[in-house]
Design a protein around this motif. Structure first.
Motif, PDB file in Angstrom:
ATOM      1  N   THR A  51       0.764  -1.143  -0.177  1.00 58.74           N
ATOM      2  CA  THR A  51       0.142   0.437   0.241  1.00 58.74           C
ATOM      3  C   THR A  51       0.953   1.664   0.254  1.00 58.74           C
ATOM      4  O   THR A  51       0.759   2.143  -0.332  1.00 58.74           O
ATOM      5  CB  THR A  51      -0.964   0.054   1.262  1.00 58.74           C
ATOM      6  N   GLN A 104      -7.156   0.864  -0.095  1.00 56.06           N
ATOM      7  CA  GLN A 104      -7.601  -0.554  -0.184  1.00 56.06           C
ATOM      8  C   GLN A 104      -8.887  -0.160   0.723  1.00 56.06           C
ATOM      9  O   GLN A 104      -9.182   1.248   1.509  1.00 56.06           O
ATOM     10  CB  GLN A 104      -6.416  -0.407   0.937  1.00 56.06           C
ATOM     11  N   ASP A 186      -5.201  -1.074  -4.964  1.00 58.65           N
ATOM     12  CA  ASP A 186      -5.235  -1.767  -3.950  1.00 58.65           C
ATOM     13  C   ASP A 186      -6.485  -2.308  -3.356  1.00 58.65           C
ATOM     14  O   ASP A 186      -7.574  -2.063  -3.136  1.00 58.65           O
ATOM     15  CB  ASP A 186      -5.217  -0.553  -2.799  1.00 58.65           C
TER      16      ASP A 186
END
Ligand SMILES: Nc1ncnc2c1ncn2[C@@H]1O[C@H](COP(=O)(O)OP(=O)(O)OP(=O)(O)O)[C@@H](O)[C@H]1O
Ligand SMILES: [Mg+2]
Length: 332
Positions: A51, A104, A186
């Motif tokens: 990330t 994410q 992500d």
């Protein structure tokens, strides 16, 4: 031709531990060359820096994260532009139009209290001056959704009325509506069940084939990479330790860590207990000297404890950072 490059990229979190400054070396000297029109997968266990790497690629670097060294370059109009040399205004202009990012846990990209239509409207208005709503907003959005096989009716739903999988597909549609050249995603499938995962993967493939753009896709799930990626980069403890085509990564993995990641893929009917590479990735505040994987590697030698192997080409198009294949060291 590459569309995004990094050179010696180092991005560290600077944190305070009991009054002392410490560096979390989350991205530590990464060189990347992402090609036009490819799906590039980034893999590695939790905490390896995936990330952090892609946030940095997107230019989303805010304290405590700091770029310590290196460059990120986007190819724009046949030239390479260093993103850290751009001002905020320029960066805002190219975000979502040139490069987009699906973070994410990205369900939050959609405004939960408004219909999906408003998220699209808000998003497009932030980038384009709209004079004719029907022609410049409604029709293009509907065309985009149709091209991606999504029902236009979702525009009149609230996010909570959609299933998790549909919400994630809408997020992908939103991030791609301005037709960016590069899309970074992500873990876009991690929170979803297998059926939903398949829908999102297919959608990303469809986006890639209809927009002919580049997708950088992060997941720790090697099965997903096998399904979607053209090439894969394997990260371990802040470093890229292997990179090759998907066929090579699965058919001829070189680095013991990659072999472990692939060996740890559950196989149907296989109930054997995996004993290779026990333990977890190291702390990135005090990573081991030498190869960061050596404490978990059953093939480690004294050389691996003493020096860091450099990521070099071992076979055409196949790079690895491991002394089993090359004696080249990182100069530190
Ligand atoms: N805000 C922060 N401050 C300090 N350290 C951080 C911060 N965010 C992440 N880290 C550390 O940086 C390292 C890399 O984290 P990162 O989130 O990039 O890993 P990841 O590979 O994406 O993991 P996951 O698969 O769990 O998403 C980890 O050691 C993590 O603890
Ligand atoms: Mg992550």
């Amino acid at each position: 031709m590459s569309v995004l490059n990094t050179e010696g990229l180092k991005a560290y979190y600077i944190i305070d531990v009991l009054g002392e400054k410490r560096y979390v070396r989350a991205v530590d000297d990464v060189d990347l060359e992402i090609r036009e029109n490819e799906i590039y997968g980034i893999a590695g266990e939790s905490g390896c820096g995936k990330t952090t790497l892609i946030k940095t690629l997107f230019g989303m670097v805010e304290p405590p994260l700091n770029v310590m060294d290196g460059k990120v370059k986007y190819k724009m109009n046949a030239e390479y532009a260093d993103i850290f040399a751009m001002d905020n205004k320029r960066m805002r202009e190219i975000r979502w139009e040139y490069i987009s990012y699906i973070p994410q846990g990205s369900m939050s990209v959609l405004n939960p209290v408004q219909k999906v239509r408003y998220s699209f409207e808000h998003f497009i208005k932030a980038h384009r001056r709209i004079r004719n709503k029907e022609e410049e907003f409604i029709k293009p959005v509907e065309r985009h959704l149709q091209a991606l096989g999504l029902p236009v009716q979702i525009l009149d739903s609230y996010p909570h009325q959609l299933s998790g999988g549909m919400r994630q597909r809408v997020t992908v549609a939103l991030a791609t509506v301005l037709q960016p050249k590069i899309i970074i995603a992500d873990e876009p499938t991690t929170a979803l069940d297998v059926v939903m995962q398949r829908g999102v993967i297919q959608l990303l493939k469809d986006v890639q084939s209809s927009l002919k753009n580049t997708i950088i896709m992060v997941t720790h799930d090697m099965g997903i990479h096998a399904n979607i990626a053209d090439r894969i980069g394997i990260m371990y403890a802040g470093k890229m330790i292997e990179e090759a085509s998907t066929e090579e990564i699965f058919g001829n993995p070189l680095h013991p860590y990659t072999q472990y990641l692939i060996g740890s893929l559950p196989k149907i009917g296989d109930k054997s207990y995996k004993t290779s590479a026990p333990g977890a990735p190291p702390s990135l505040i005090n990573p081991p000297e030498g190869c960061r994987f050596y404490p978990r590697c059953d093939r480690a030698t004294d050389e691996c404890k003493a020096a860091i192997p450099k990521l070099v080409e071992i076979e055409p198009g196949h790079k690895a950072a491991c002394f089993l294949y090359s004696g080249v060291k990182e100069d530190e």
